[in-house]
Write an enzyme that holds these catalytic residues in place. Structure first.
Site, PDB file in Angstrom:
ATOM      1  N   LYS A  41     -12.917 -11.312  -7.416  1.00 54.72           N
ATOM      2  CA  LYS A  41     -12.018 -10.452  -8.176  1.00 54.72           C
ATOM      3  C   LYS A  41     -11.348 -11.256  -9.287  1.00 54.72           C
ATOM      4  O   LYS A  41     -10.954 -12.398  -9.088  1.00 54.72           O
ATOM      5  CB  LYS A  41     -10.955  -9.877  -7.232  1.00 54.72           C
ATOM      6  CG  LYS A  41     -10.176  -8.731  -7.814  1.00 54.72           C
ATOM      7  CD  LYS A  41      -9.329  -8.050  -6.739  1.00 54.72           C
ATOM      8  CE  LYS A  41      -8.532  -6.917  -7.322  1.00 54.72           C
ATOM      9  NZ  LYS A  41      -7.658  -6.306  -6.331  1.00 54.72           N
ATOM     10  N   ARG A  90       0.644   6.518  -1.661  1.00 55.83           N
ATOM     11  CA  ARG A  90       1.119   7.208  -2.863  1.00 55.83           C
ATOM     12  C   ARG A  90       0.614   8.633  -2.948  1.00 55.83           C
ATOM     13  O   ARG A  90       1.259   9.492  -3.528  1.00 55.83           O
ATOM     14  CB  ARG A  90       0.665   6.460  -4.121  1.00 55.83           C
ATOM     15  CG  ARG A  90       1.259   5.092  -4.286  1.00 55.83           C
ATOM     16  CD  ARG A  90       0.610   4.374  -5.428  1.00 55.83           C
ATOM     17  NE  ARG A  90      -0.815   4.196  -5.089  1.00 55.83           N
ATOM     18  CZ  ARG A  90      -1.662   3.474  -5.780  1.00 55.83           C
ATOM     19  NH1 ARG A  90      -1.289   2.874  -6.874  1.00 55.83           N
ATOM     20  NH2 ARG A  90      -2.915   3.349  -5.391  1.00 55.83           N
TER      21      ARG A  90
END
Length: 150
Positions: A41, A90
């Protein structure tokens, strides 16, 4: 001791993360904010910066530790004698993604995942949105704690 691990890349930590951690403090004796590393990443902020942002944000909170780990999160939890994973939700997509991981983690390790819903005022914030604002010279200061604004 009720110890929870709150894993993530925190690239960077946001006010959404801070909201979840702050609201979880009464639930646990200790929360380890665990910065996971992934060699594949590409991060905007290096590991030392991300760790420093979190340490500065929670410098006055003795129940919080900030550490770095590699490998499976459940292995790290076992190493730290943590019986709980802390995760923020969320939206429904977060729930579906996190639910599958939580079931697998509990089956394999017995570690429970505790989900907290983000506050309405921070539910739209993600690290990727913050990075996009930063890359494009937008005003990201309302989305992150003061340590990241520096």
């Amino acid at each position: 001791m009720k110890r929870a691990v709150f894993p993530g890349s925190f690239d960077p930590i946001t006010n959404g993360h801070v909201d979840i951690i702050t609201r979880a403090l009464p639930l646990f004796d200790e929360i380890i904010i665990a910065i996971g590393t992934n060699a594949e990443k590409k991060y905007m902020f290096d590991l030392n910066q991300r760790k420093a942002f979190i340490e500065e944000t929670f410098k006055n909170e003795p129940k919080i530790k900030v550490e770095v780990y590699k490998g499976l999160t459940i292995d790290y939890c076992k190493e730290k004698n943590a019986d709980f994973l802390l995760r923020g939700l969320r939206n429904p997509a977060d729930f579906e993604f996190e639910k599958a991981i939580a079931h697998a983690n509990r089956l394999v390790s017995g570690i429970e995942t505790v989900f907290l819903l983000t506050a309405a005022s921070t539910s739209f914030i993600s690290s990727s949105i913050v990075r996009d604002f930063i890359r494009n010279n937008g005003d990201y200061t309302l989305l992150v704690p003061p340590a990241v604004k520096k």
